[in-house]
Motif scaffolding. Structure first.
Motif, mmCIF file in Angstrom:
data_model
loop_
_atom_site.group_PDB
_atom_site.id
_atom_site.type_symbol
_atom_site.label_atom_id
_atom_site.label_comp_id
_atom_site.label_asym_id
_atom_site.label_seq_id
_atom_site.Cartn_x
_atom_site.Cartn_y
_atom_site.Cartn_z
ATOM 1 N N THR A 169 0.837 -1.264 -0.007
ATOM 2 C CA THR A 169 0.041 -0.042 -0.164
ATOM 3 C C THR A 169 0.875 1.433 0.058
ATOM 4 O O THR A 169 0.803 2.100 0.749
ATOM 5 N N PRO A 170 1.656 1.431 -0.886
ATOM 6 C CA PRO A 170 2.635 2.680 -1.185
ATOM 7 C C PRO A 170 1.339 3.855 -1.204
ATOM 8 O O PRO A 170 0.492 3.837 -1.943
ATOM 9 N N ARG A 171 2.011 4.943 -1.082
ATOM 10 C CA ARG A 171 1.448 6.243 -1.350
ATOM 11 C C ARG A 171 1.205 6.503 -2.778
ATOM 12 O O ARG A 171 2.222 6.548 -3.566
ATOM 13 N N ALA A 172 0.249 6.702 -3.186
ATOM 14 C CA ALA A 172 0.092 6.919 -4.714
ATOM 15 C C ALA A 172 0.872 8.391 -5.004
ATOM 16 O O ALA A 172 1.296 9.373 -4.245
ATOM 17 N N GLY A 173 1.574 8.328 -6.475
ATOM 18 C CA GLY A 173 2.196 9.315 -6.955
ATOM 19 C C GLY A 173 3.323 9.023 -7.790
ATOM 20 O O GLY A 173 3.409 7.911 -8.152
ATOM 21 N N THR A 174 4.103 9.790 -8.165
ATOM 22 C CA THR A 174 5.060 9.715 -9.051
ATOM 23 C C THR A 174 6.626 9.555 -8.237
ATOM 24 O O THR A 174 6.867 10.344 -7.589
ATOM 25 N N TYR A 175 7.335 8.532 -8.579
ATOM 26 C CA TYR A 175 8.479 8.082 -7.927
ATOM 27 C C TYR A 175 9.619 8.027 -8.904
ATOM 28 O O TYR A 175 9.478 7.652 -9.864
ATOM 29 N N ARG A 176 10.963 8.278 -8.265
ATOM 30 C CA ARG A 176 11.981 8.016 -9.194
ATOM 31 C C ARG A 176 12.784 7.020 -8.705
ATOM 32 O O ARG A 176 13.274 7.073 -7.265
ATOM 33 N N ALA A 177 13.598 6.186 -9.337
ATOM 34 C CA ALA A 177 14.598 5.242 -8.827
ATOM 35 C C ALA A 177 15.910 5.749 -8.526
ATOM 36 O O ALA A 177 16.486 6.362 -9.328
ATOM 37 N N LEU A 178 16.567 5.449 -7.498
ATOM 38 C CA LEU A 178 17.980 5.787 -7.192
ATOM 39 C C LEU A 178 18.843 5.085 -7.950
ATOM 40 O O LEU A 178 19.600 4.647 -6.889
ATOM 41 N N THR A 179 19.079 4.693 -8.827
ATOM 42 C CA THR A 179 19.877 3.842 -9.643
ATOM 43 C C THR A 179 19.947 4.513 -11.147
ATOM 44 O O THR A 179 19.149 4.774 -11.689
ATOM 45 N N THR A 180 21.312 4.010 -11.576
ATOM 46 C CA THR A 180 21.294 3.945 -13.017
ATOM 47 C C THR A 180 21.471 2.594 -13.752
ATOM 48 O O THR A 180 21.888 2.652 -14.956
ATOM 49 N N ASP A 181 20.890 1.695 -12.943
ATOM 50 C CA ASP A 181 20.899 0.140 -13.465
ATOM 51 C C ASP A 181 19.775 -0.057 -14.599
ATOM 52 O O ASP A 181 18.628 0.271 -14.250
ATOM 53 N N PRO A 182 20.376 -0.279 -15.936
ATOM 54 C CA PRO A 182 19.481 -0.309 -16.790
ATOM 55 C C PRO A 182 18.369 -1.718 -16.674
ATOM 56 O O PRO A 182 17.212 -1.749 -17.362
ATOM 57 N N ALA A 183 18.401 -2.606 -15.595
ATOM 58 C CA ALA A 183 17.765 -3.649 -15.277
ATOM 59 C C ALA A 183 16.611 -3.298 -14.516
ATOM 60 O O ALA A 183 15.788 -3.987 -14.117
ATOM 61 N N CYS A 184 16.700 -1.844 -13.895
ATOM 62 C CA CYS A 184 15.468 -1.649 -12.904
ATOM 63 C C CYS A 184 14.149 -1.870 -13.743
ATOM 64 O O CYS A 184 13.964 -1.253 -14.835
ATOM 65 N N ALA A 185 13.113 -2.516 -13.005
ATOM 66 C CA ALA A 185 11.887 -2.550 -13.540
ATOM 67 C C ALA A 185 10.803 -2.623 -12.461
ATOM 68 O O ALA A 185 11.336 -2.988 -11.172
ATOM 69 N N TRP A 186 9.484 -2.260 -12.660
ATOM 70 C CA TRP A 186 8.898 -2.202 -11.375
ATOM 71 C C TRP A 186 7.363 -2.595 -11.922
ATOM 72 O O TRP A 186 7.119 -2.456 -13.246
ATOM 73 N N ARG A 187 6.412 -2.758 -11.198
ATOM 74 C CA ARG A 187 5.144 -3.045 -11.508
ATOM 75 C C ARG A 187 4.254 -2.915 -10.139
ATOM 76 O O ARG A 187 4.532 -2.986 -9.279
ATOM 77 N N ALA A 188 3.064 -2.066 -10.372
ATOM 78 C CA ALA A 188 2.164 -1.825 -9.239
ATOM 79 C C ALA A 188 0.733 -2.661 -9.393
ATOM 80 O O ALA A 188 0.177 -2.688 -10.707
ATOM 81 N N LEU A 189 0.513 -3.483 -8.387
ATOM 82 C CA LEU A 189 -0.762 -4.502 -8.637
ATOM 83 C C LEU A 189 -1.703 -3.983 -7.540
ATOM 84 O O LEU A 189 -1.398 -3.268 -6.494
ATOM 85 N N ASP A 190 -3.047 -4.384 -8.086
ATOM 86 C CA ASP A 190 -4.029 -3.948 -7.046
ATOM 87 C C ASP A 190 -4.374 -5.255 -6.168
ATOM 88 O O ASP A 190 -3.446 -6.012 -6.168
ATOM 89 N N ALA A 191 -5.441 -5.191 -5.462
ATOM 90 C CA ALA A 191 -5.688 -6.118 -4.209
ATOM 91 C C ALA A 191 -5.814 -7.442 -4.935
ATOM 92 O O ALA A 191 -5.754 -8.501 -4.084
ATOM 93 N N ASP A 192 -6.274 -7.740 -6.270
ATOM 94 C CA ASP A 192 -6.552 -8.910 -6.836
ATOM 95 C C ASP A 192 -5.239 -9.554 -7.608
ATOM 96 O O ASP A 192 -5.216 -10.586 -7.967
ATOM 97 N N CYS A 224 16.455 -1.613 -8.400
ATOM 98 C CA CYS A 224 16.236 -0.176 -8.540
ATOM 99 C C CYS A 224 16.369 0.498 -7.318
ATOM 100 O O CYS A 224 16.573 1.645 -7.125
ATOM 101 N N TYR A 225 17.181 -0.402 -6.472
ATOM 102 C CA TYR A 225 17.961 0.405 -5.163
ATOM 103 C C TYR A 225 17.089 1.079 -4.227
ATOM 104 O O TYR A 225 16.961 0.446 -3.233
ATOM 105 N N ALA A 226 16.425 2.174 -4.540
ATOM 106 C CA ALA A 226 15.596 2.818 -3.535
ATOM 107 C C ALA A 226 14.777 3.727 -4.449
ATOM 108 O O ALA A 226 15.106 4.210 -5.491
ATOM 109 N N TRP A 227 13.765 4.210 -3.891
ATOM 110 C CA TRP A 227 12.649 5.235 -4.457
ATOM 111 C C TRP A 227 12.629 6.337 -3.528
ATOM 112 O O TRP A 227 12.187 6.231 -2.408
ATOM 113 N N LEU A 228 12.351 7.510 -4.608
ATOM 114 C CA LEU A 228 11.860 8.838 -3.693
ATOM 115 C C LEU A 228 10.799 9.495 -4.644
ATOM 116 O O LEU A 228 10.904 9.292 -5.921
#
Length: 230
Positions: A169-192, A224-228
């Motif tokens: 349950t992260p807070r909604a919004g736009t975040y940036r990854a603190l990495t330069t790794d080209p392998a950084c990937a993400w996905r946001a999932l709902d409760a289902d 992705c190391y960390a997000w802000l």
């Protein structure tokens, strides 16, 4: 006349051993570019390029946990061999010194964490914040709270982000990854478990950004190391 035994293989072995020894020394010197005395720890591929190398800035292993899980030295007995601790130093040490451990050694760990933060922040504040979020600096919150209060803005910023991996349950919004790794990937999932958003998109340039929808129940990222907040 009988010829002397052929000794070239033995000489070659000695040369090879010398080369290996020199290589080991060179590797050790390269790894020791940070604080002296710390053992090496391999850097992960998801690190930000600005974050100090874990191998060069590694925390020393030892009997100094964040909060001791076993018997600890009572606050009344937190005394150095010589001199005395300040109130802030005592506050940092409270509940943190295992029995039969020198409180001064535990304090030194906190002071070294402060030094790492200060050095890193001078080069790149994002790198220092990322190290706090990712847990790369031991007892960072306690050290900042009691030993290096000038770094409290870093801690405040770190608390707005979250580390790589799974975040519920992260807070909604736009975040940036603190990495330069080209392998950084993400996905946001709902409760289902349905994917609401994912990235990065093919052809994206610059730092990876993630748009987390309001209905996100779980945010998952890798490398992705960390997000802000962006």
């Amino acid at each position: 006349m009988r010829r002397p035994p052929h000794r070239r293989p033995a000489a070659a072995a000695l040369v090879l051993a010398a080369v290996l020894a020199l290589s080991a020394c060179s590797s050790s010197d390269d790894a020791g570019g940070g604080r002296a005395g710390g053992p090496s720890k391999a850097a992960g591929p998801s690190r930000s390029a600005a974050v100090p190398d874990r191998q060069a800035e590694a925390e020393p292993p030892g009997p100094t946990p964040s909060i001791s899980r076993g018997p600890v030295v009572p606050d009344a007995e937190l005394k150095p061999v010589t001199g005395s601790f300040t109130q802030d130093q005592k506050a940092y040490l409270s509940g943190r010194v295992p029995k039969d451990t020198d409180p001064a050694a535990v304090l030194q760990t906190g002071q070294e964490s402060c030094q790492r933060l200060e050095r890193t922040a001078k080069r790149d504040k994002d790198a220092a914040v990322g190290a706090i979020i990712a847990g790369d600096i031991r007892d960072a919150e306690a050290a900042i709270t009691h030993l290096c209060t000038a770094q409290k803005p870093l801690l405040a910023t770190a608390k707005t982000g979250f580390p790589d991996g799974t975040t519920k349950t992260p807070r909604a919004g736009t975040y940036r990854a603190l990495t330069t790794d080209p392998a950084c990937a993400w996905r946001a999932l709902d409760a289902d478990g349905k994917v609401l958003a994912s990235g990065p998109s093919p052809g994206d340039d610059g730092p990876v950004k993630a748009g987390i929808p309001a209905r996100t129940a779980e945010f998952v990222s890798s490398s992705c190391y960390a997000w802000l907040p962006a």
